[in-house]
Design an enzyme around this catalytic site. Structure first.
Site, PDB file in Angstrom:
ATOM      1  N   ASP A  69       0.877  -1.166   0.000  1.00  0.00           N
ATOM      2  CA  ASP A  69       0.000   0.000   0.000  1.00  0.00           C
ATOM      3  C   ASP A  69       0.922   1.225   0.000  1.00  0.00           C
ATOM      4  OD1 ASP A  69      -2.312   1.717   0.574  1.00  0.00           O
ATOM      5  OD2 ASP A  69      -1.515   1.789   2.616  1.00  0.00           O
ATOM      6  N   ASP A  71      -0.141   5.023   1.188  1.00  0.00           N
ATOM      7  CA  ASP A  71      -0.349   6.006   2.251  1.00  0.00           C
ATOM      8  C   ASP A  71      -0.273   5.383   3.643  1.00  0.00           C
ATOM      9  OD1 ASP A  71      -0.885   8.255   0.455  1.00  0.00           O
ATOM     10  OD2 ASP A  71      -2.672   7.113  -0.093  1.00  0.00           O
TER      11      ASP A  71
END
Length: 240
Positions: A69, A71
């Site tokens: 991922d 963020d």
């Protein structure tokens, strides 16, 4: 000599009992505290792992596809989202559905995001193994993808793959309950890292190993998830 020792023990016990019986009155606490027994009972049975332990668990396995991922996993990017909220919808979160925000945020704001050290360590370790690195994000794609080259430069990624933006219409790639599961399945990923519950649940849906990275402590993405809440591995010291 034996009588002396016995008498000494009796005297010590009597003194201790006397001190306990005549202790000073208890003063009220001025703030919240804790006792060790209660604190230990509250400790969750989390499966903590280190980068070195993950490396060891992969020993002898051939190179694989690994995904991250973005963020709060590889970048502490709350500043970009805080800026976007103030500009596009200061009173609510509708900015996250505003294409103008995504066009702007993906076109260069991440040059102000702070890379996480745990991401540097993990990506370095995986590249040394010969693994292929993919980024699968819940962001919506913008008109200009400046995220891919920035990640490549920041983490010195060889043969970087374009970021998979799974927000918006990204889920059309494959029909899955969790949008990142579509990207995981598309790229035959065997190990996924992320900070959110959706990351772990997407990995579970795809039938692969999902490892939790702690969300950046100063993140504006609230509420914080319960790391280890699905029985997944959690990397120690991974909030930065």
């Amino acid at each position: 000599m034996k009588i002396f020792h016995y008498s000494a023990v009796v005297t010590i016990l009597a003194t201790a009992l006397s001190c306990n019986l005549y202790a000073s009155p208890k003063e009220p606490y001025t703030q919240a505290g804790f006792d060790t027994r209660t604190a230990e009972k509250q400790q969750a049975p989390i499966h903590w792992v280190s980068v070195e332990q993950i490396k060891a668990s992969l020993s002898g396995k051939p190179p694989m596809n690994v995904s991250f991922d973005i963020d709060d996993t590889v970048l502490a990017s709350s500043g970009c989202f805080y800026y976007g909220k103030q500009k596009y919808s200061p009173n609510d979160f509708s900015y996250l559905k505003n294409q103008n925000f995504w066009d702007e945020i993906n076109a260069g704001c991440d040059k102000y995001s702070i890379p996480k050290e745990v991401a540097r360590e993990l990506i370095k370790m995986h590249q040394e193994r010969g693994d292929q690195i993919f980024f699968i994000t819940g962001r919506t794609a913008g008109k200009d993808d400046q995220v891919t080259p920035l990640l490549a430069k920041t983490f010195n990624i060889k043969n970087v793959h374009p970021v998979n933006f799974m927000g918006g219409h990204g889920q059309e790639v494959l029909k899955t309950k969790y949008n990142k599961a579509a990207g995981i399945l598309k790229h035959h990923v065997q190990l996924h890292y992320g900070d959110s519950d959706d990351d772990i649940l997407a990995a579970k849906e795809a039938g692969i190993r999902g490892i939790r990275i702690l969300r950046a402590t100063n993140s504006t993405y609230l509420p914080f998830p319960q790391a280890g809440g699905y029985g997944e591995e959690v990397i120690i010291n991974s909030s930065y």
